[in-house]
Design a protein around this motif. Structure first.
Motif, PDB file in Angstrom:
ATOM      1  N   ALA A   1      44.031  -1.886  60.690  1.00 13.33           N
ATOM      2  CA  ALA A   1      44.338  -0.623  61.377  1.00 13.33           C
ATOM      3  C   ALA A   1      45.587   0.024  60.779  1.00 13.33           C
ATOM      4  CB  ALA A   1      44.525  -0.860  62.874  1.00 13.33           C
ATOM      5  N   GLN A   2      46.603  -0.774  60.491  1.00 15.20           N
ATOM      6  CA  GLN A   2      47.831  -0.226  59.899  1.00 15.20           C
ATOM      7  C   GLN A   2      47.570   0.346  58.507  1.00 15.20           C
ATOM      8  OE1 GLN A   2      50.684   0.460  61.392  1.00 15.20           O
ATOM      9  NE2 GLN A   2      49.703  -0.352  63.233  1.00 15.20           N
ATOM     10  N   ALA A   3      46.707  -0.308  57.738  1.00 16.34           N
ATOM     11  CA  ALA A   3      46.359   0.209  56.410  1.00 16.34           C
ATOM     12  C   ALA A   3      45.619   1.545  56.536  1.00 16.34           C
ATOM     13  CB  ALA A   3      45.507  -0.809  55.658  1.00 16.34           C
ATOM     14  N   VAL A   4      44.743   1.648  57.532  1.00 14.57           N
ATOM     15  CA  VAL A   4      44.003   2.895  57.772  1.00 14.57           C
ATOM     16  C   VAL A   4      44.974   3.994  58.194  1.00 14.57           C
ATOM     17  CG1 VAL A   4      42.345   3.993  59.334  1.00 14.57           C
ATOM     18  CG2 VAL A   4      41.802   1.797  58.295  1.00 14.57           C
ATOM     19  N   ILE A   5      45.880   3.691  59.110  1.00 12.72           N
ATOM     20  CA  ILE A   5      46.844   4.676  59.607  1.00 12.72           C
ATOM     21  C   ILE A   5      47.776   5.113  58.488  1.00 12.72           C
ATOM     22  CG2 ILE A   5      48.760   5.037  61.231  1.00 12.72           C
ATOM     23  CD1 ILE A   5      45.892   4.830  62.472  1.00 12.72           C
ATOM     24  N   LYS A   6      48.222   4.170  57.675  1.00 13.75           N
ATOM     25  CA  LYS A   6      49.127   4.489  56.567  1.00 13.75           C
ATOM     26  C   LYS A   6      48.497   5.515  55.619  1.00 13.75           C
ATOM     27  CE  LYS A   6      51.537   2.252  52.732  1.00 13.75           C
ATOM     28  NZ  LYS A   6      51.722   0.978  52.030  1.00 13.75           N
ATOM     29  N   ARG A   7      47.203   5.410  55.438  1.00 13.91           N
ATOM     30  CA  ARG A   7      46.496   6.329  54.541  1.00 13.91           C
ATOM     31  C   ARG A   7      45.955   7.568  55.269  1.00 13.91           C
ATOM     32  NH1 ARG A   7      46.289   1.266  52.995  1.00 13.91           N
ATOM     33  NH2 ARG A   7      46.387   0.699  50.795  1.00 13.91           N
ATOM     34  N   GLN A   8      46.278   7.673  56.560  1.00 14.72           N
ATOM     35  CA  GLN A   8      45.849   8.778  57.425  1.00 14.72           C
ATOM     36  C   GLN A   8      44.327   8.956  57.413  1.00 14.72           C
ATOM     37  OE1 GLN A   8      48.165  12.260  56.536  1.00 14.72           O
ATOM     38  NE2 GLN A   8      50.060  11.307  57.254  1.00 14.72           N
ATOM     39  N   LEU A   9      43.623   7.834  57.583  1.00 15.37           N
ATOM     40  CA  LEU A   9      42.165   7.839  57.598  1.00 15.37           C
ATOM     41  C   LEU A   9      41.601   7.419  58.951  1.00 15.37           C
ATOM     42  CD1 LEU A   9      41.560   6.151  54.127  1.00 15.37           C
ATOM     43  CD2 LEU A   9      41.310   8.569  54.697  1.00 15.37           C
ATOM     44  N   ALA A  10      42.399   7.548  60.006  1.00 15.85           N
ATOM     45  CA  ALA A  10      41.983   7.051  61.319  1.00 15.85           C
ATOM     46  C   ALA A  10      40.702   7.730  61.804  1.00 15.85           C
ATOM     47  CB  ALA A  10      43.099   7.234  62.343  1.00 15.85           C
ATOM     48  N   THR A  11      40.659   9.039  61.740  1.00 15.77           N
ATOM     49  CA  THR A  11      39.485   9.760  62.236  1.00 15.77           C
ATOM     50  C   THR A  11      38.236   9.372  61.459  1.00 15.77           C
ATOM     51  OG1 THR A  11      40.906  11.605  62.858  1.00 15.77           O
ATOM     52  CG2 THR A  11      38.545  12.044  62.717  1.00 15.77           C
ATOM     53  N   MET A  12      38.346   9.330  60.153  1.00 15.98           N
ATOM     54  CA  MET A  12      37.186   8.958  59.334  1.00 15.98           C
ATOM     55  C   MET A  12      36.767   7.516  59.607  1.00 15.98           C
ATOM     56  SD  MET A  12      36.571   9.289  55.257  1.00 15.98           S
ATOM     57  CE  MET A  12      37.366   7.789  54.741  1.00 15.98           C
ATOM     58  N   ALA A  13      37.737   6.619  59.746  1.00 19.36           N
ATOM     59  CA  ALA A  13      37.413   5.215  60.002  1.00 19.36           C
ATOM     60  C   ALA A  13      36.726   5.054  61.348  1.00 19.36           C
ATOM     61  CB  ALA A  13      38.693   4.373  59.958  1.00 19.36           C
TER      62      ALA A  13
ATOM     63  N   GLU B   1      39.400   0.411  69.030  1.00 24.02           N
ATOM     64  CA  GLU B   1      40.491   0.492  70.005  1.00 24.02           C
ATOM     65  C   GLU B   1      41.847   0.258  69.336  1.00 24.02           C
ATOM     66  OE1 GLU B   1      42.006  -2.057  73.854  1.00 24.02           O
ATOM     67  OE2 GLU B   1      39.858  -1.972  73.452  1.00 24.02           O
ATOM     68  N   ILE B   2      41.920  -0.707  68.446  1.00 25.17           N
ATOM     69  CA  ILE B   2      43.178  -1.002  67.752  1.00 25.17           C
ATOM     70  C   ILE B   2      43.585   0.160  66.862  1.00 25.17           C
ATOM     71  CG2 ILE B   2      44.208  -2.501  65.980  1.00 25.17           C
ATOM     72  CD1 ILE B   2      42.609  -4.821  67.242  1.00 25.17           C
ATOM     73  N   ILE B   3      42.640   0.755  66.148  1.00 22.34           N
ATOM     74  CA  ILE B   3      42.950   1.910  65.284  1.00 22.34           C
ATOM     75  C   ILE B   3      43.415   3.088  66.130  1.00 22.34           C
ATOM     76  CG2 ILE B   3      41.945   3.641  63.734  1.00 22.34           C
ATOM     77  CD1 ILE B   3      40.192   1.379  62.589  1.00 22.34           C
ATOM     78  N   GLU B   4      42.726   3.351  67.248  1.00 25.74           N
ATOM     79  CA  GLU B   4      43.129   4.462  68.111  1.00 25.74           C
ATOM     80  C   GLU B   4      44.545   4.269  68.653  1.00 25.74           C
ATOM     81  OE1 GLU B   4      39.919   4.516  70.942  1.00 25.74           O
ATOM     82  OE2 GLU B   4      38.822   6.042  69.803  1.00 25.74           O
ATOM     83  N   LYS B   5      44.872   3.062  69.085  1.00 20.39           N
ATOM     84  CA  LYS B   5      46.232   2.798  69.599  1.00 20.39           C
ATOM     85  C   LYS B   5      47.278   2.976  68.503  1.00 20.39           C
ATOM     86  CE  LYS B   5      45.060  -0.274  73.413  1.00 20.39           C
ATOM     87  NZ  LYS B   5      45.096  -1.651  73.930  1.00 20.39           N
ATOM     88  N   ALA B   6      46.977   2.493  67.301  1.00 21.36           N
ATOM     89  CA  ALA B   6      47.926   2.633  66.189  1.00 21.36           C
ATOM     90  C   ALA B   6      48.114   4.107  65.810  1.00 21.36           C
ATOM     91  CB  ALA B   6      47.450   1.824  64.987  1.00 21.36           C
ATOM     92  N   GLU B   7      47.029   4.868  65.823  1.00 23.01           N
ATOM     93  CA  GLU B   7      47.119   6.300  65.515  1.00 23.01           C
ATOM     94  C   GLU B   7      47.907   7.034  66.595  1.00 23.01           C
ATOM     95  OE1 GLU B   7      46.216  10.011  63.441  1.00 23.01           O
ATOM     96  OE2 GLU B   7      46.635   7.931  62.943  1.00 23.01           O
ATOM     97  N   ASP B   8      47.673   6.699  67.854  1.00 27.65           N
ATOM     98  CA  ASP B   8      48.436   7.317  68.944  1.00 27.65           C
ATOM     99  C   ASP B   8      49.924   7.004  68.807  1.00 27.65           C
ATOM    100  OD1 ASP B   8      46.096   8.362  69.959  1.00 27.65           O
ATOM    101  OD2 ASP B   8      45.886   6.853  71.551  1.00 27.65           O
ATOM    102  N   ALA B   9      50.247   5.776  68.434  1.00 26.66           N
ATOM    103  CA  ALA B   9      51.649   5.394  68.247  1.00 26.66           C
ATOM    104  C   ALA B   9      52.274   6.174  67.092  1.00 26.66           C
ATOM    105  CB  ALA B   9      51.760   3.891  68.006  1.00 26.66           C
ATOM    106  N   ARG B  10      51.507   6.366  66.013  1.00 28.74           N
ATOM    107  CA  ARG B  10      52.014   7.133  64.868  1.00 28.74           C
ATOM    108  C   ARG B  10      52.292   8.574  65.255  1.00 28.74           C
ATOM    109  NH1 ARG B  10      50.553  10.858  61.329  1.00 28.74           N
ATOM    110  NH2 ARG B  10      48.474  11.057  62.190  1.00 28.74           N
TER     111      ARG B  10
END
Length: 149
Positions: A50-62, A114-123
């Motif tokens: 999830a952190q790797a996805v968020i770092k690359r700003q790919l949360a929505t696509m993921a 759920e983990i990706i969504e929480k990480a994106e919300d935190a970002r």
């Protein structure tokens, strides 16, 4: 009386193959029971992804991709062989194999989403706080890649 016992015995014998067949058929499409809660190592691995996805700003696509393939998550775990070069940028070989086993479980995709969504919300919350801070004077929102939702 003997004739009646013979008729009952014949009926029972005829029903046994049918019963065995029905028992087999009933379990042919049974879904395996849940394997229990995820291990802490499993959750840590999903958080790393999830952190790797968020770092690359790919949360929505993921999230969209995961929602799309949710019904096929077991097949997806098998297709990971194809994606190994890409995923190896994030995971070691041992983590990659563990992640493949995690994806074989039905509840893995919703948990990962759920983990990706929480990480994106935190970002997003962190960026909004940074934007509101007094040190932020003179910079533009585009410099921070902040999007208002």
């Amino acid at each position: 009386m003997a004739l009646m016992k013979e008729a009952i015995l014949m009926t029972e014998t005829q029903n046994k193959p049918k019963k065995r067949f029905m028992d087999t058929l009933r379990h042919a499409f049974a879904v395996e029971p849940a394997e229990g809660p995820f291990q802490p190592e499993d959750i840590a691995l999903m958080e790393k992804l999830a952190q790797a996805v968020i770092k690359r700003q790919l949360a929505t696509m993921a999230i969209m991709t995961l929602e799309t393939v949710r019904p096929l998550n077991f097949l997806g775990s098998q297709a990971m062989v194809f994606f190994q070069p890409i995923i190896s940028m994030v995971f070691s070989t041992e983590e990659y194999e563990r992640f493949s086993r995690i994806l074989e479980r039905r509840q893995s995709i919703p948990m990962l989403i759920e983990i990706i969504e929480k990480a994106e919300d935190a970002r997003i919350a962190k960026e909004r706080e940074l934007r509101k801070s007094p040190d932020h004077v003179g910079t533009h929102d585009n410099d921070l890649n902040v999007r208002d939702y």
